[in-house]
Design a protein around this motif. Structure first.
Motif, short mmCIF file in Angstrom:
data_model
loop_
_atom_site.label_atom_id
_atom_site.label_comp_id
_atom_site.label_asym_id
_atom_site.label_seq_id
_atom_site.Cartn_x
_atom_site.Cartn_y
_atom_site.Cartn_z
N ALA A 31 -20.46 51.33 -15.71
CA ALA A 31 -21.31 50.71 -16.73
C ALA A 31 -20.89 51.09 -18.14
O ALA A 31 -21.26 50.39 -19.10
CB ALA A 31 -22.76 51.10 -16.49
N THR A 32 -20.13 52.16 -18.31
CA THR A 32 -19.68 52.53 -19.66
C THR A 32 -18.75 51.48 -20.25
O THR A 32 -18.53 51.45 -21.45
CB THR A 32 -18.97 53.90 -19.64
OG1 THR A 32 -17.77 53.82 -18.85
CG2 THR A 32 -19.87 54.98 -19.07
N ILE A 176 -23.77 42.66 -10.17
CA ILE A 176 -24.44 41.48 -10.74
C ILE A 176 -25.32 41.89 -11.92
O ILE A 176 -25.37 41.20 -12.96
CB ILE A 176 -25.26 40.76 -9.66
CG1 ILE A 176 -24.33 40.22 -8.57
CG2 ILE A 176 -26.06 39.61 -10.26
CD1 ILE A 176 -25.06 39.78 -7.31
N ILE A 177 -26.04 43.01 -11.80
CA ILE A 177 -26.87 43.49 -12.90
C ILE A 177 -26.01 43.72 -14.15
O ILE A 177 -26.36 43.31 -15.26
CB ILE A 177 -27.59 44.80 -12.51
CG1 ILE A 177 -28.66 44.53 -11.47
CG2 ILE A 177 -28.21 45.46 -13.74
CD1 ILE A 177 -29.26 45.79 -10.87
N GLN A 199 -31.92 52.04 -9.46
CA GLN A 199 -32.95 52.34 -10.46
C GLN A 199 -32.38 53.17 -11.60
O GLN A 199 -32.68 52.91 -12.78
CB GLN A 199 -34.10 53.10 -9.79
CG GLN A 199 -34.83 52.31 -8.71
CD GLN A 199 -35.91 53.12 -8.02
OE1 GLN A 199 -36.62 53.89 -8.66
NE2 GLN A 199 -36.04 52.96 -6.71
N GLN A 200 -31.55 54.13 -11.28
CA GLN A 200 -30.91 54.96 -12.31
C GLN A 200 -29.99 54.13 -13.20
O GLN A 200 -29.95 54.30 -14.42
CB GLN A 200 -30.14 56.10 -11.66
CG GLN A 200 -31.00 57.22 -11.12
CD GLN A 200 -31.62 58.04 -12.22
OE1 GLN A 200 -32.78 57.85 -12.58
NE2 GLN A 200 -30.84 58.94 -12.79
N LEU A 201 -29.22 53.23 -12.59
CA LEU A 201 -28.35 52.34 -13.36
C LEU A 201 -29.18 51.51 -14.33
O LEU A 201 -28.83 51.37 -15.51
CB LEU A 201 -27.56 51.43 -12.42
CG LEU A 201 -26.74 50.31 -13.09
CD1 LEU A 201 -25.62 50.88 -13.94
CD2 LEU A 201 -26.19 49.35 -12.04
N CYS A 202 -30.28 50.94 -13.84
CA CYS A 202 -31.13 50.11 -14.70
C CYS A 202 -31.74 50.91 -15.84
O CYS A 202 -31.86 50.42 -16.97
CB CYS A 202 -32.23 49.45 -13.87
SG CYS A 202 -31.64 48.16 -12.74
N ALA A 210 -30.45 47.15 -22.81
CA ALA A 210 -30.65 46.02 -21.89
C ALA A 210 -32.13 45.77 -21.68
O ALA A 210 -32.96 46.68 -21.84
CB ALA A 210 -29.96 46.31 -20.55
N ARG A 211 -32.45 44.54 -21.30
CA ARG A 211 -33.85 44.15 -21.04
C ARG A 211 -33.99 43.81 -19.56
O ARG A 211 -33.59 42.73 -19.12
CB ARG A 211 -34.23 42.98 -21.94
CG ARG A 211 -34.18 43.30 -23.43
CD ARG A 211 -34.39 42.05 -24.27
NE ARG A 211 -35.71 41.45 -24.02
CZ ARG A 211 -36.07 40.27 -24.54
NH1 ARG A 211 -35.23 39.57 -25.30
NH2 ARG A 211 -37.28 39.80 -24.28
#
Length: 434
Positions: A31-32, A176-177, A199-202, A210-211
């Motif tokens: 994600a970075t 996908i997220i 959940q941690q990624l979100c 992010a929303r």
């Protein structure tokens, strides 16, 4: 190739702290790539899979700084997209299955991504359809070169949409997220995986701007934003390692305290160990496992044999079924272990049978274990680790066995467990790396 030489039985005692969660680390490190700003991640496990992913990101042009034990800084300001078409990229990426999750961030930020067929554990078929279904629903074009087994996704424009996933794939949902957070419009993902890793990624992505609504459920609604900023994030303790320590303590009659275990994040795992007859106490953020001379497997209300089966979260994670199977070999009573998700993950039981365990392999997905109740010890033998989770299960079996055991191909164990031999030896184990 390295090996472990274990002399058992080992009765251990003391405190041990779990490493950061491997599966979460792979996601949040990928994600970075979504921002050009600095992202600091704490509690990064020092294991082969994670270190290989960090090395891959460095090769892609990400500035990575080591800030101290288990702490890194990432800044993806100048990513080299063209590197992804080189032989070096193909070689590195194909050896690490978790690196498939670089595709979502790169597609969202640069409009293109490439990837070779990923490697990883040989535990059965793990298809990638969910990943590419999500990308194409967002408006990307998907191409597959069957000669070179190389995947390409690219898009001039992505657009938010509704999608219903055919399976709650954890890595597919994560990919996908990460693509959706920078995609214009609203993306709704139904049947999304909702594991603590997701959940941690979100939560990390939300800290970056992010929303995302619906975190913790299987229905996520993501409103795309123009850009994301940097943040700081701490990885949860690894639930698989925590479960491994609980099972190890029970089968070796050891008294162990697992420190900083975040029990509230373990879901159904403690209940599953209780059904195996294993005693433990939650002491704040720690889990205390007392020494037990025996533990008796529960039965269902009608008296039928207990079944321990994996299921998508909040069900039991499939990564721990190998540990439950080993622990059952010395329990009082019998249990059916049902591995639903992967058809090759139970094939290591032939090694346990060689060690004297009473196991009936019903089919590739089911094994019935008749416990010895510690009346007959497992015996040491020579074996080979087929994958990460079976490898640590065999290590636990060897710690309880009488005599010397040798486990070859421990690189598989090193992929997921940080300095496991050193840490267990500090508790009183007898493990020698050769």
């Amino acid at each position: 190739m390295s090996s472990f030489e274990i002399t058992g039985p080992c009765r251990m005692s003391g405190e041990i702290t779990p490493q950061g969660a491997k599966n979460e680390a792979l996601q949040v490190i990928c994600a970075t790539l979504l921002t050009s700003e600095e992202v600091i991640i704490d509690n990064v496990p020092d294991i082969l899979d994670v270190n290989n992913l960090i090395a891959l990101l460095r090769k892609m042009g990400v500035e990575v700084r080591y800030l101290g034990p288990n702490r890194y800084s990432f800044r993806a300001a100048d990513v080299d997209i063209h590197y992804m078409q080189t032989d070096d990229f193909r070689s590195r990426a194909s050896s690490l299955r978790g690196s498939i999750m670089i595709m979502g961030p790169l597609l969202a930020r640069y409009g293109m991504a490439y990837f070779p067929k990923p490697g990883g554990d040989k535990i059965g078929r793990r298809r990638l359809d969910t990943h590419f279904f999500g990308f194409t629903e967002l408006g990307a074009r998907f191409e597959f070169n069957s000669d070179e087994i190389f995947y390409t996704v690219h898009a001039e424009e992505l657009k938010g949409t509704y999608m219903l996933l055919d399976e709650a794939s954890v890595t597919g949902t994560a990919n996908i997220i990460m693509a959706a957070v920078l995609t214009p419009g609203v993306t709704t993902i139904y049947n999304a995986a909702c594991e603590p890793y997701i959940q941690q990624l979100c939560k990390m992505l939300s800290a970056m701007g992010a929303r995302i609504n619906g975190i913790g459920s299987n229905l996520l609604t993501i409103t795309g934003v123009d850009k994301l900023k940097g943040c700081s994030h701490r990885i949860l303790p690894d639930m698989i390692e925590i479960g491994s320590f609980i099972g190890m303590a029970a089968i070796t009659k050891s008294e162990i305290t697992v420190k900083d275990a975040a029990p509230s994040e373990l879901g159904i795992i403690p209940m599953a160990f209780s059904r195996m007859g294993i005693n433990f106490e939650i002491r704040g953020d720690d889990i205390y496992i007392p020494s037990q001379e025996e533990y008796e497997i529960d039965t269902f209300i009608d008296g039928s044999i207990m079944t321990i089966a994996d299921a998508p979260w909040p069900g039991l994670t499939p990564d721990l079924l190998s540990v439950f199977l080993v622990v059952a070999t010395q329990a009082k009573g019998s249990v059916l272990i049902h591995q639903k998700m992967f058809e090759s993950r139970l094939f290591f039981v032939d090694k346990l049978i060689d060690m004297g365990a009473s196991i009936i392999l019903c089919d590739p997905h089911r094994a019935t274990v008749i416990g010895h109740n510690h009346k007959t010890s497992l015996r040491g033998c020579v074996m080979t680790s087929p994958d990460i989770r079976a490898g640590v299960a065999l290590l636990i079996a060897a710690l309880s066995a009488k005599g010397k055991s040798v486990i070859h191909n421990i690189e598989q164990i090193d992929r997921g467990y940080q300095n496991i031999d050193t840490r267990l030896n500090q508790l009183g184990a007898s493990i020698r790396r050769i």
